[in-house]
Design a protein around this motif. Structure first.
Motif, mmCIF file in Angstrom:
data_model
loop_
_atom_site.group_PDB
_atom_site.id
_atom_site.type_symbol
_atom_site.label_atom_id
_atom_site.label_comp_id
_atom_site.label_asym_id
_atom_site.label_seq_id
_atom_site.Cartn_x
_atom_site.Cartn_y
_atom_site.Cartn_z
ATOM 1 N N ALA A 37 49.065 46.490 36.597
ATOM 2 C CA ALA A 37 47.872 45.665 36.422
ATOM 3 C C ALA A 37 46.614 46.521 36.574
ATOM 4 O O ALA A 37 46.674 47.647 37.063
ATOM 5 N N PRO A 38 45.456 46.009 36.177
ATOM 6 C CA PRO A 38 44.214 46.731 36.432
ATOM 7 C C PRO A 38 43.738 46.480 37.852
ATOM 8 O O PRO A 38 44.143 45.502 38.490
ATOM 9 N N CYS A 39 42.871 47.339 38.370
ATOM 10 C CA CYS A 39 42.189 47.055 39.625
ATOM 11 C C CYS A 39 41.207 45.922 39.341
ATOM 12 O O CYS A 39 40.429 46.003 38.380
ATOM 13 N N ILE A 40 41.217 44.869 40.160
ATOM 14 C CA ILE A 40 40.338 43.731 39.912
ATOM 15 C C ILE A 40 39.113 43.734 40.819
ATOM 16 O O ILE A 40 38.319 42.806 40.809
ATOM 17 N N GLY A 41 38.956 44.785 41.646
ATOM 18 C CA GLY A 41 37.743 44.941 42.447
ATOM 19 C C GLY A 41 37.627 44.034 43.648
ATOM 20 O O GLY A 41 36.520 43.706 44.079
ATOM 21 N N CYS A 42 38.747 43.652 44.264
ATOM 22 C CA CYS A 42 38.701 42.649 45.333
ATOM 23 C C CYS A 42 38.153 43.175 46.658
ATOM 24 O O CYS A 42 38.084 42.430 47.631
ATOM 25 N N SER A 43 37.749 44.444 46.708
ATOM 26 C CA SER A 43 37.125 44.962 47.925
ATOM 27 C C SER A 43 35.612 44.770 47.913
ATOM 28 O O SER A 43 34.945 45.073 48.894
ATOM 29 N N GLU A 44 35.078 44.247 46.804
ATOM 30 C CA GLU A 44 33.640 44.249 46.598
ATOM 31 C C GLU A 44 32.973 42.880 46.748
ATOM 32 O O GLU A 44 33.572 41.846 46.435
ATOM 33 N N PRO A 45 31.699 42.882 47.202
ATOM 34 C CA PRO A 45 30.926 41.636 47.221
ATOM 35 C C PRO A 45 30.774 41.117 45.789
ATOM 36 O O PRO A 45 30.710 41.901 44.837
ATOM 37 N N GLY A 46 30.704 39.797 45.630
ATOM 38 C CA GLY A 46 30.532 39.224 44.304
ATOM 39 C C GLY A 46 31.817 38.959 43.561
ATOM 40 O O GLY A 46 31.808 38.404 42.463
ATOM 41 N N TRP A 47 32.947 39.364 44.168
ATOM 42 C CA TRP A 47 34.250 39.091 43.561
ATOM 43 C C TRP A 47 34.603 37.638 43.831
ATOM 44 O O TRP A 47 34.328 37.117 44.899
ATOM 45 N N PRO A 48 35.158 36.892 42.844
ATOM 46 C CA PRO A 48 35.653 37.356 41.546
ATOM 47 C C PRO A 48 34.658 37.246 40.395
ATOM 48 O O PRO A 48 34.894 37.808 39.333
ATOM 49 N N ASP A 49 33.544 36.521 40.559
ATOM 50 C CA ASP A 49 32.653 36.236 39.432
ATOM 51 C C ASP A 49 32.178 37.493 38.712
ATOM 52 O O ASP A 49 32.193 37.557 37.479
ATOM 53 N N LYS A 50 31.737 38.500 39.480
ATOM 54 C CA LYS A 50 31.194 39.707 38.865
ATOM 55 C C LYS A 50 32.270 40.577 38.213
ATOM 56 O O LYS A 50 31.947 41.525 37.492
ATOM 57 N N PHE A 51 33.528 40.253 38.429
ATOM 58 C CA PHE A 51 34.616 41.095 37.935
ATOM 59 C C PHE A 51 35.530 40.354 36.964
ATOM 60 O O PHE A 51 36.624 40.822 36.660
ATOM 61 N N SER A 52 35.107 39.214 36.517
ATOM 62 C CA SER A 52 35.911 38.409 35.603
ATOM 63 C C SER A 52 35.408 38.585 34.161
ATOM 64 O O SER A 52 34.234 38.849 33.937
ATOM 65 N N PRO A 53 36.325 38.427 33.169
ATOM 66 C CA PRO A 53 37.774 38.184 33.291
ATOM 67 C C PRO A 53 38.490 39.446 33.779
ATOM 68 O O PRO A 53 38.093 40.554 33.444
ATOM 69 N N PHE A 54 39.530 39.262 34.578
ATOM 70 C CA PHE A 54 40.235 40.392 35.169
ATOM 71 C C PHE A 54 40.894 41.298 34.130
ATOM 72 O O PHE A 54 40.964 42.501 34.305
ATOM 73 N N TYR A 55 41.393 40.723 33.053
ATOM 74 C CA TYR A 55 42.177 41.498 32.100
ATOM 75 C C TYR A 55 41.421 41.803 30.810
ATOM 76 O O TYR A 55 42.019 42.014 29.774
ATOM 77 N N GLU A 56 40.096 41.811 30.878
ATOM 78 C CA GLU A 56 39.312 42.175 29.712
ATOM 79 C C GLU A 56 38.469 43.409 30.010
ATOM 80 O O GLU A 56 37.927 43.565 31.105
ATOM 81 N N GLU A 57 38.360 44.277 29.010
ATOM 82 C CA GLU A 57 37.601 45.508 29.127
ATOM 83 C C GLU A 57 36.132 45.202 29.370
ATOM 84 O O GLU A 57 35.541 44.348 28.710
ATOM 85 N N VAL A 58 35.543 45.897 30.334
ATOM 86 C CA VAL A 58 34.137 45.679 30.659
ATOM 87 C C VAL A 58 33.390 47.002 30.519
ATOM 88 O O VAL A 58 33.349 47.800 31.452
ATOM 89 N N PRO A 59 32.823 47.275 29.340
ATOM 90 C CA PRO A 59 32.199 48.581 29.066
ATOM 91 C C PRO A 59 31.115 48.981 30.043
ATOM 92 O O PRO A 59 30.949 50.158 30.351
ATOM 93 N N ASN A 60 30.328 48.038 30.567
ATOM 94 C CA ASN A 60 29.216 48.424 31.429
ATOM 95 C C ASN A 60 29.652 48.909 32.804
ATOM 96 O O ASN A 60 28.826 49.321 33.609
ATOM 97 N N LEU A 61 30.959 48.889 33.087
ATOM 98 C CA LEU A 61 31.440 49.405 34.365
ATOM 99 C C LEU A 61 31.815 50.881 34.298
ATOM 100 O O LEU A 61 32.117 51.484 35.300
#
Length: 350
Positions: free
Chosen positions: A285-309
């Protein structure tokens, strides 16, 4: 090297918690036995799935039986992490369990650690023994000598605080700030909390080793490394431009299936779960960023590429397309960034 309060955190950071616990278990036991004060623990559960309790109960190195029966503190004859009160796995129930909580507050024999799992919500959404969870928390915080929030929910709000958040769920630190309480909270996020992190943090608090925290209240010994740049075993695939397109299929970097590693600070690859068996990325699976503030909203969708990261220097989607220079640039930039980071760390320690 002999374990001392001064080098406790440095050794954890250098070895990783599992290796640290294995190598220095006898030293930890000795340090705890020398401690004059027994630390009593109360574990409160708010709005959550109880996954952090389950993660803690599955501690494997040392396993939960060792923690509860072998590692004793001072001359108390009591084990390090056997909570005086813990709703979900406590042997007592009902009014008897509440009596244990009241005894914890009295603090007649030692100091007190408060562990909170789960979010704090508006009044009425979580009521325990006829009293709102908010009241339980505020009451316990008054008596606590150390406070630890475990899991993404208790630290930053997690899934219960995701939009539209009808219960106004929030993490412990935000709740206390809202209530005008200024006590320090040690945040151990992740979903669920990693049991090694909790056991080591408890040991550090009990023996008096200073737990240095980052801007989000997380111990730097666990959350000062970048998942993508520093620890990911699939980083070489990123540099070569080799990506997987479907979770669990093939070998390659997980960026194209939504990996949030570039903006995630955690040491999951060193620690893993279930007796250090695996973790999200290793399982395909990908890392979904669950150690970070703002999770899950800022890291969704979990399984879609996010170029700005991704890195602003090089577009990983263009790697592996025959542009050899771009691949070399990616590797070179990575090396320079690591070198600068190490130089900065050396300067800060001088």
């Amino acid at each position: 090297m002999k374990l001392t309060r001064r080098n406790f955190v440095k050794l954890v950071s250098a070895l990783g918690a599992s290796a640290f616990l294995t190598t220095y278990k006898s030293d930890i036991v000795a340090a705890l036995e020398e401690n004059k004060d027994y630390w009593h623990i109360a574990w409160l559960n708010g709005g959550a799935c109880t996954g952090c309790t389950i993660s803690f109960a599955q501690t494997a190195d040392p396993d939960i039986l060792q923690i509860l029966t072998e590692i004793l503190v001072g001359n108390s004859g009591l084990p390090i992490v056997l909570p005086d009160y813990m709703e979900t796995i406590h042997l007592a129930s009902g009014s008897l369990a509440e009596e244990f909580k009241e005894k914890w507050k009295s603090g007649k024999a030692g100091k007190r650690i408060l562990i909170v799992e789960g979010v704090i919500q508006d009044p009425g959404y979580c009521v325990i023994a006829g009293k709102d969870f908010r009241e339980h928390v505020l009451d316990a915080v008054r008596y606590a000598d150390a406070i630890i929030a475990v899991g993404q929910c208790a630290t930053f709000g997690g899934i219960p605080a995701a939009k539209p958040n009808p219960t106004n769920a929030k993490g412990l630190a935000d709740f206390l700030k809202e209530e005008g309480v200024s006590k320090e909270v040690i945040n151990l996020p992740l979903c669920p909390v990693n049991a090694d992190q909790l056991v080591v943090t408890l040991a550090a608090v009990i023996i008096g080793a200073k737990v240095e925290l980052d801007d989000y209240g997380r111990p730097k010994m666990f959350f000062s490394t970048n998942m993508h740049n520093d620890l990911c075993p699939y980083r070489p695939y990123y540099d070569k431009g080799q990506f997987i397109e479907t979770p669990g299929e093939g070998e390659g970097c997980r960026y194209k299936i939504g990996c949030k590693g570039p903006v995630t600070w955690t040491d999951c690859p060193l620690r893993k779960w279930n007796n250090s068996t695996s973790y999200c990325v290793e399982a395909g699976a990908p890392c979904i960023g669950c150690s970070e503030p703002g999770w899950p909203d800022k890291f969704s969708p979990f399984y879609e590429e996010v170029p700005n990261l991704t890195s602003a220097i090089i577009d990983p989607t263009k790697l592996g397309t025959g542009i050899f220079g771009a691949t070399l640039a990616g590797i070179g930039v990575h090396a320079v960034r690591r070198s600068l980071r190490r130089r900065k760390e050396v300067e800060e320690n001088e």
